[in-house]
Write a protein that holds these residues in place. Structure first.
Motif, PDB file in Angstrom:
ATOM      1  N   VAL A   1       1.827  -1.519  34.225  1.00  0.00           N
ATOM      2  CA  VAL A   1       1.020  -2.649  33.765  1.00  0.00           C
ATOM      3  C   VAL A   1       1.262  -2.912  32.285  1.00  0.00           C
ATOM      4  N   VAL A   2       1.434  -1.864  31.482  1.00  0.00           N
ATOM      5  CA  VAL A   2       1.748  -2.058  30.066  1.00  0.00           C
ATOM      6  C   VAL A   2       3.076  -2.794  29.915  1.00  0.00           C
ATOM      7  N   ASP A   3       4.072  -2.427  30.718  1.00  0.00           N
ATOM      8  CA  ASP A   3       5.362  -3.134  30.674  1.00  0.00           C
ATOM      9  C   ASP A   3       5.187  -4.591  31.050  1.00  0.00           C
ATOM     10  N   TRP A   4       4.336  -4.859  32.008  1.00  0.00           N
ATOM     11  CA  TRP A   4       4.055  -6.239  32.427  1.00  0.00           C
ATOM     12  C   TRP A   4       3.372  -7.018  31.303  1.00  0.00           C
ATOM     13  N   LEU A   5       2.504  -6.349  30.557  1.00  0.00           N
ATOM     14  CA  LEU A   5       1.832  -7.014  29.441  1.00  0.00           C
ATOM     15  C   LEU A   5       2.800  -7.339  28.313  1.00  0.00           C
ATOM     16  N   ALA A   6       3.858  -6.548  28.196  1.00  0.00           N
ATOM     17  CA  ALA A   6       4.859  -6.749  27.139  1.00  0.00           C
ATOM     18  C   ALA A   6       4.249  -6.627  25.747  1.00  0.00           C
ATOM     19  N   ALA A   7       3.206  -5.830  25.613  1.00  0.00           N
ATOM     20  CA  ALA A   7       2.575  -5.568  24.320  1.00  0.00           C
ATOM     21  C   ALA A   7       1.846  -4.242  24.431  1.00  0.00           C
ATOM     22  N   SER A   8       1.772  -3.531  23.332  1.00  0.00           N
ATOM     23  CA  SER A   8       1.087  -2.242  23.341  1.00  0.00           C
ATOM     24  C   SER A   8      -0.415  -2.480  23.282  1.00  0.00           C
ATOM     25  N   PRO A   9      -1.137  -2.129  24.353  1.00  0.00           N
ATOM     26  CA  PRO A   9      -2.564  -2.434  24.384  1.00  0.00           C
ATOM     27  C   PRO A   9      -3.409  -1.306  23.797  1.00  0.00           C
ATOM     28  N   VAL A  10      -4.666  -1.606  23.585  1.00  0.00           N
ATOM     29  CA  VAL A  10      -5.682  -0.583  23.398  1.00  0.00           C
ATOM     30  C   VAL A  10      -6.085  -0.125  24.789  1.00  0.00           C
ATOM     31  N   LEU A  11      -6.026   1.164  25.037  1.00  0.00           N
ATOM     32  CA  LEU A  11      -6.366   1.724  26.338  1.00  0.00           C
ATOM     33  C   LEU A  11      -7.813   2.188  26.324  1.00  0.00           C
TER      34      LEU A  11
ATOM     35  N   VAL B 101      -1.997  12.686  39.164  1.00  0.00           N
ATOM     36  CA  VAL B 101      -2.292  12.086  37.864  1.00  0.00           C
ATOM     37  C   VAL B 101      -1.028  11.457  37.285  1.00  0.00           C
ATOM     38  N   ALA B 102       0.118  12.088  37.487  1.00  0.00           N
ATOM     39  CA  ALA B 102       1.381  11.510  37.001  1.00  0.00           C
ATOM     40  C   ALA B 102       1.650  10.160  37.655  1.00  0.00           C
ATOM     41  N   ASP B 103       1.315  10.013  38.929  1.00  0.00           N
ATOM     42  CA  ASP B 103       1.453   8.715  39.598  1.00  0.00           C
ATOM     43  C   ASP B 103       0.560   7.680  38.935  1.00  0.00           C
ATOM     44  N   TYR B 104      -0.665   8.069  38.635  1.00  0.00           N
ATOM     45  CA  TYR B 104      -1.596   7.138  37.990  1.00  0.00           C
ATOM     46  C   TYR B 104      -1.103   6.736  36.607  1.00  0.00           C
ATOM     47  N   VAL B 105      -0.523   7.684  35.875  1.00  0.00           N
ATOM     48  CA  VAL B 105       0.055   7.351  34.567  1.00  0.00           C
ATOM     49  C   VAL B 105       1.186   6.343  34.741  1.00  0.00           C
ATOM     50  N   ASP B 106       2.000   6.514  35.781  1.00  0.00           N
ATOM     51  CA  ASP B 106       3.073   5.546  36.045  1.00  0.00           C
ATOM     52  C   ASP B 106       2.504   4.154  36.311  1.00  0.00           C
TER      53      ASP B 106
ATOM     54  N   MET C 246     -12.301   9.751  34.924  1.00  0.00           N
ATOM     55  CA  MET C 246     -10.916  10.066  35.249  1.00  0.00           C
ATOM     56  C   MET C 246      -9.955   9.171  34.484  1.00  0.00           C
ATOM     57  N   GLY C 247     -10.352   7.911  34.284  1.00  0.00           N
ATOM     58  CA  GLY C 247      -9.509   6.985  33.531  1.00  0.00           C
ATOM     59  C   GLY C 247      -9.252   7.455  32.112  1.00  0.00           C
ATOM     60  N   GLY C 248     -10.250   8.100  31.490  1.00  0.00           N
ATOM     61  CA  GLY C 248     -10.052   8.652  30.158  1.00  0.00           C
ATOM     62  C   GLY C 248      -9.042   9.789  30.166  1.00  0.00           C
ATOM     63  N   PHE C 249      -9.052  10.587  31.221  1.00  0.00           N
ATOM     64  CA  PHE C 249      -8.070  11.657  31.368  1.00  0.00           C
ATOM     65  C   PHE C 249      -6.670  11.062  31.500  1.00  0.00           C
ATOM     66  N   ILE C 250      -6.537  10.004  32.294  1.00  0.00           N
ATOM     67  CA  ILE C 250      -5.240   9.353  32.478  1.00  0.00           C
ATOM     68  C   ILE C 250      -4.742   8.769  31.166  1.00  0.00           C
ATOM     69  N   VAL C 251      -5.637   8.206  30.368  1.00  0.00           N
ATOM     70  CA  VAL C 251      -5.249   7.695  29.050  1.00  0.00           C
ATOM     71  C   VAL C 251      -4.675   8.829  28.200  1.00  0.00           C
ATOM     72  N   GLN C 252      -5.321   9.995  28.227  1.00  0.00           N
ATOM     73  CA  GLN C 252      -4.811  11.132  27.452  1.00  0.00           C
ATOM     74  C   GLN C 252      -3.415  11.532  27.926  1.00  0.00           C
ATOM     75  N   LYS C 253      -3.206  11.533  29.236  1.00  0.00           N
ATOM     76  CA  LYS C 253      -1.890  11.881  29.771  1.00  0.00           C
ATOM     77  C   LYS C 253      -0.849  10.821  29.430  1.00  0.00           C
ATOM     78  N   TYR C 254      -1.258   9.554  29.423  1.00  0.00           N
ATOM     79  CA  TYR C 254      -0.346   8.467  29.040  1.00  0.00           C
ATOM     80  C   TYR C 254       0.167   8.688  27.622  1.00  0.00           C
ATOM     81  N   LEU C 255      -0.712   9.140  26.743  1.00  0.00           N
ATOM     82  CA  LEU C 255      -0.350   9.314  25.335  1.00  0.00           C
ATOM     83  C   LEU C 255       0.664  10.436  25.126  1.00  0.00           C
ATOM     84  N   GLU C 256       0.897  11.253  26.137  1.00  0.00           N
ATOM     85  CA  GLU C 256       1.994  12.216  26.053  1.00  0.00           C
ATOM     86  C   GLU C 256       3.344  11.508  26.069  1.00  0.00           C
TER      87      GLU C 256
END
Length: 268
Positions: free
Chosen positions: A86-96, A76-81, A101-111
């Protein structure tokens, strides 16, 4: 127009509005056994027409991203990376916007980072997969066993896919196409979501959140979606007569409409 990009080996689909505006970008995170493609036929074009720049990644080992051979070792940590890249590539803070499983990864990203917003759709709850696994084992043991076969890389059929993902009328051509794109999932990531890397609720950023679920979801039952909403102090919206794959149920425009209504409320 749908375009495909490659960002550090990660496949990214984009679907952009006709003209630039001040609406935040949306980044869609898919669930297990799937890829970024699951968003491209329904939700992304609809929200792009509403003016939102839409992007969907395929996590490493999924879709057209690198790492398929090592998929069972991805965490899951790899998926968060991957999401961070991709967020760095966007150069803007997106709505996730994460499904299952993707919802779980979003929760981990928010850590680790804030976000403009977070929508969890039929998401693995912050308490992990154990409750949903036991619910499926006792309610549909044959389906539980079949999904474990898929996890091990064995093929399935459209009848199993229909029972696992859909509640309403299903277009057979869509179902067949979905089946050809399904794949096995990382067993390490499943273990992370079961107990070994659950979200740290005290470390998480708390952006505006939307919690959506499906009444007839057999993989993440509605009562667990309610648990997620309660954990985050939110109300859950449960779509009636839908299964887990709300992006492709016949009534999927209701899901897009709920997302759009919420997005309008969180615009800067």
């Amino acid at each position: 127009m749908l375009k495909t990009h490659l960002v550090d080996g990660i496949e990214v689909f984009s679907c952009l509005p006709g003209r630039k505006n001040d609406k935040p970008p949306l980044l869609f995170v898919h669930g297990a056994f799937a890829g970024g493609w699951m968003w491209t036929e329904t939700i992304m074009p609809t929200l792009a027409r509403a003016g939102y720049p839409c992007y969907a990644l395929s996590l490493r080992g999924h879709g057209g991203s690198a790492g398929r051979e090592e998929i069972n070792w991805h965490s899951v940590a790899d998926y968060v990376d991957d999401v961070k890249a991709v967020v760095d590539w966007l150069a803007a803070s997106p709505v996730l916007i994460g499904h299952s499983m993707g919802g779980f990864i979003v929760q981990k990203y928010l850590e680790h980072r804030p976000a403009a917003g977070a929508a969890l759709i039929c998401s693995v709850p912050p308490q992990g997969l154990i409750a949903s696994q036991f619910h499926l084992l006792f309610s549909k043991p044959h389906l539980f066993l079949e999904l474990n076969r898929i996890l091990s890389g064995e093929y399935t059929d459209t009848d199993t896919l229909r029972e696992a993902l859909f509640a309403g009328e299903v277009d057979e051509a869509m179902l067949g196409a979905w089946l050809t794109r399904m794949q096995n999932e990382s067993q390490r990531a499943i273990l992370d979501m079961t107990m070994f890397n659950l979200p740290n609720l005290f470390a998480m950023h708390r952006p505006p959140m939307l919690i959506l679920g499906a009444e007839e979801d057999v993989l993440v039952p509605a009562f667990l979606v309610q648990t997620t909403a309660h954990t985050y102090g939110q109300k859950a919206h449960i779509f009636r007569h839908m299964g887990h794959a709300v992006t492709h149920e016949k009534e999927w425009p209701l899901v897009a409409a709920a997302l759009q209504d919420w997005l309008e409320d969180i615009r800067p």
